[in-house]
Design an enzyme around this catalytic site. Structure first.
Site, PDB file in Angstrom:
ATOM      1  N   LYS A  55      86.088  62.903  53.610  1.00  0.00           N
ATOM      2  CA  LYS A  55      86.504  61.563  53.970  1.00  0.00           C
ATOM      3  C   LYS A  55      86.419  61.457  55.489  1.00  0.00           C
ATOM      4  O   LYS A  55      87.067  62.201  56.218  1.00  0.00           O
ATOM      5  CB  LYS A  55      87.937  61.321  53.510  1.00  0.00           C
ATOM      6  CG  LYS A  55      88.379  59.917  53.813  1.00  0.00           C
ATOM      7  CD  LYS A  55      89.624  59.591  53.046  1.00  0.00           C
ATOM      8  CE  LYS A  55      89.947  58.132  53.153  1.00  0.00           C
ATOM      9  NZ  LYS A  55      91.218  57.849  52.502  1.00  0.00           N
ATOM     10  N   ARG A  59      92.489  47.979  53.955  1.00  0.00           N
ATOM     11  CA  ARG A  59      93.826  47.983  54.565  1.00  0.00           C
ATOM     12  C   ARG A  59      94.485  46.615  54.419  1.00  0.00           C
ATOM     13  O   ARG A  59      95.702  46.523  54.318  1.00  0.00           O
ATOM     14  CB  ARG A  59      93.743  48.468  56.012  1.00  0.00           C
ATOM     15  CG  ARG A  59      93.279  49.921  56.022  1.00  0.00           C
ATOM     16  CD  ARG A  59      93.274  50.561  57.370  1.00  0.00           C
ATOM     17  NE  ARG A  59      92.723  51.922  57.252  1.00  0.00           N
ATOM     18  CZ  ARG A  59      92.235  52.618  58.260  1.00  0.00           C
ATOM     19  NH1 ARG A  59      92.242  52.105  59.469  1.00  0.00           N
ATOM     20  NH2 ARG A  59      91.761  53.831  58.067  1.00  0.00           N
ATOM     21  N   GLU A  79      84.466  71.790  54.589  1.00  0.00           N
ATOM     22  CA  GLU A  79      85.613  71.159  53.913  1.00  0.00           C
ATOM     23  C   GLU A  79      85.401  71.190  52.389  1.00  0.00           C
ATOM     24  O   GLU A  79      86.321  71.484  51.622  1.00  0.00           O
ATOM     25  CB  GLU A  79      85.745  69.712  54.412  1.00  0.00           C
ATOM     26  CG  GLU A  79      86.877  68.913  53.787  1.00  0.00           C
ATOM     27  CD  GLU A  79      88.263  69.280  54.302  1.00  0.00           C
ATOM     28  OE1 GLU A  79      88.440  69.336  55.523  1.00  0.00           O
ATOM     29  OE2 GLU A  79      89.166  69.503  53.466  1.00  0.00           O
ATOM     30  N   LYS A 130      82.983  59.792  51.219  1.00  0.00           N
ATOM     31  CA  LYS A 130      83.524  58.481  51.533  1.00  0.00           C
ATOM     32  C   LYS A 130      83.521  58.252  53.038  1.00  0.00           C
ATOM     33  O   LYS A 130      84.000  59.141  53.750  1.00  0.00           O
ATOM     34  CB  LYS A 130      84.951  58.407  50.978  1.00  0.00           C
ATOM     35  CG  LYS A 130      85.680  57.114  51.243  1.00  0.00           C
ATOM     36  CD  LYS A 130      87.072  57.231  50.679  1.00  0.00           C
ATOM     37  CE  LYS A 130      87.807  55.920  50.887  1.00  0.00           C
ATOM     38  NZ  LYS A 130      89.175  55.990  50.425  1.00  0.00           N
ATOM     39  N   TYR A 173      83.481  48.482  43.986  1.00  0.00           N
ATOM     40  CA  TYR A 173      84.152  47.224  43.611  1.00  0.00           C
ATOM     41  C   TYR A 173      83.207  46.318  42.833  1.00  0.00           C
ATOM     42  O   TYR A 173      83.644  45.328  42.252  1.00  0.00           O
ATOM     43  CB  TYR A 173      84.666  46.518  44.873  1.00  0.00           C
ATOM     44  CG  TYR A 173      85.651  47.382  45.638  1.00  0.00           C
ATOM     45  CD1 TYR A 173      86.966  47.501  45.195  1.00  0.00           C
ATOM     46  CD2 TYR A 173      85.269  48.106  46.763  1.00  0.00           C
ATOM     47  CE1 TYR A 173      87.868  48.324  45.867  1.00  0.00           C
ATOM     48  CE2 TYR A 173      86.159  48.929  47.439  1.00  0.00           C
ATOM     49  CZ  TYR A 173      87.454  49.030  46.989  1.00  0.00           C
ATOM     50  OH  TYR A 173      88.341  49.845  47.634  1.00  0.00           O
TER      51      TYR A 173
HETATM   52  C1  PBG Z   1      93.667  56.077  52.398  1.00  0.00           C
HETATM   53  C2  PBG Z   1      92.596  55.318  51.700  1.00  0.00           C
HETATM   54  C3  PBG Z   1      91.543  54.645  52.345  1.00  0.00           C
HETATM   55  C4  PBG Z   1      90.794  54.031  51.358  1.00  0.00           C
HETATM   56  C5  PBG Z   1      91.359  54.367  50.124  1.00  0.00           C
HETATM   57  N1  PBG Z   1      92.488  55.149  50.365  1.00  0.00           N
HETATM   58  C6  PBG Z   1      91.177  54.640  53.785  1.00  0.00           C
HETATM   59  C7  PBG Z   1      92.175  54.216  54.755  1.00  0.00           C
HETATM   60  O1  PBG Z   1      92.906  53.237  54.578  1.00  0.00           O
HETATM   61  O2  PBG Z   1      92.204  54.876  55.788  1.00  0.00           O
HETATM   62  C8  PBG Z   1      89.581  53.171  51.611  1.00  0.00           C
HETATM   63  C9  PBG Z   1      88.987  52.475  50.452  1.00  0.00           C
HETATM   64  C10 PBG Z   1      88.069  51.369  50.831  1.00  0.00           C
HETATM   65  O3  PBG Z   1      87.856  51.087  52.028  1.00  0.00           O
HETATM   66  O4  PBG Z   1      87.532  50.755  49.914  1.00  0.00           O
HETATM   67  N2  PBG Z   1      94.218  57.110  51.682  1.00  0.00           N
END
Ligand code: PBG
Length: 341
Positions: A211, A221, A250, A265, A330
């Site tokens: 990630k 967010r 990792e 991701k 999505y």
């Molecule tokens: C954090 C989390 C993130 C996403 C899913 N879980 C990243 C973040 O907010 O830093 C991102 C998913 C997306 O952007 O579709 N645990």
């Protein structure tokens, strides 16, 4: 000097190519289909959905047109639709009531929190669909970070204890795959130990092995309501997006600790990582086409700047070509509908 005769190549095309002409197989739809190397099917899709408290609530995420936060009753309806479409699994992400968020994300340890209630309700109504849950703290903390914040530092080991305990509660609620997205060191091994000790040997772990610290998470967010809370960035725990060898290390570590599947991701800007990991480890490999990637395609499409449906399908097929076994996207229900017709 510039006469056409002087510009004519000295060799014919057949001499240049040795009579190999790659366009031969591209000449018709039937021949293109015949030699197509990769295919996107509904079996490749994991659908991430957003949850909110309440009943019969459906709020559109502004930066993600066509994506909604759903109350549990409506999430169950969408799960039924997904199962009918043949989508193998859902991944749930909660938008937790602000009043329930605190410094340590303690609400994640509530067996009846939003995520666990949704898992129970979906499993009761649609037992045949797979449920993937994130054991990260960010939807539950008052600061939007994925870990416990102590004097300005995201503390690793305390966070791991909490994430592992949360994973057990998620498994008890019926989650099939725990997908921890927090990037704390040691979380995979700790979750595996905790699941096994609690009798959940059959619950799998999909590691968000790589990630990256990324701007492409912006709309997410907003979706889970951490946008206004998050101060600073996540660079002390997510991977620097300049690095690729570190992503391999990792992943090696997460597999050694017991991850069953790995994920990259964000998705499309990181296909080099997907290919590298698939070649290196040959394990079930997934990518998350994240919120910002979805938003970019939707925004350009809404402006008439590109054909949104074609861009969606092309982007998803690119994941398959890069080596993905599946994609969190999505677009999942839309693609499933299209692939069906
Ligand atoms: C954090 C989390 C993130 C996403 C899913 N879980 C990243 C973040 O907010 O830093 C991102 C998913 C997306 O952007 O579709 N645990």
């Amino acid at each position: 000097m510039n006469s056409p005769a002087r510009l004519k190549p000295s060799r014919t095309v057949d001499e240049i190519t040795g009579s190999r002409r790659l366009r031969r197989m591209r000449k018709a739809d039937w021949s293109r289909r015949l030699v197509q190397e990769n295919r996107l099917t509904v079996d490749d899709l994991i659908w991430p959905i957003f949850l909110i408290d309440g009943e019969n609530r459906r709020e559109e995420v502004a930066a993600m047109p066509g994506v909604f936060r759903l109350s549990v009753d409506l999430a169950v309806k969408e799960a039924e639709r997904a199962a009918k479409l043949g989508i193998p699994a859902l991944a749930t992400f909660p938008n937790v009531d602000l009043g329930l968020r605190d410094r340590t994300g303690s609400e994640i340890l509530n067996p009846d929190n939003l995520i666990n209630r949704a898992t129970r309700a979906i499993k009761a109504a649609v037992p045949e669909i797979g449920i993937v849950t994130d054991a990260a703290l960010d939807p539950f903390t008052s600061h939007g970070h994925d870990g416990i914040l102590d004097n300005g530092i995201i503390v690793n080991d305390e966070t791991v204890d909490q994430v592992a305990a949360a994973a057990v509660l998620q498994a008890a609620a019926g989650s099939d795959i725990i997908a921890p997205s927090d990037m704390m060191d040691g979380r995979i091994g700790a979750i595996r130990d905790a699941l096994d000790a609690a009798g959940f040997q059959d619950v799998a772990i999909m590691s968000y092995a790589t990630k990256f610290a990324s701007a492409f998470y912006g709309p997410y967010r907003e979706a889970i309501g951490t946008q206004g809370l998050l101060k600073g960035d996540k660079k002390t725990y997510y991977i620097d997006h300049a690095n690729s060898d570190e992503a391999v290390r990792e992943t090696e570590q997460d597999l050694a600790e017991g991850a069953d599947m790995i994920m990259v991701k964000p998705g499309l800007p990181y296909l080099d990582i997907v290919r590298r990991l698939k070649d290196e480890f040959r394990v079930p490999t997934f990518a998350y086409q994240v919120s910002g990637e979805y938003a970019m395609i939707e925004a350009a499409s809404a402006n008439g700047w590109l054909d949104g449906e074609k861009a969606m399908l092309e982007s998803l097929l690119a994941f398959k070509r890069a080596g993905c076994d599946g994609i969190l996207t999505y677009f999942a229900p839309r693609v499933a509908e299209m692939l069906r017709s």
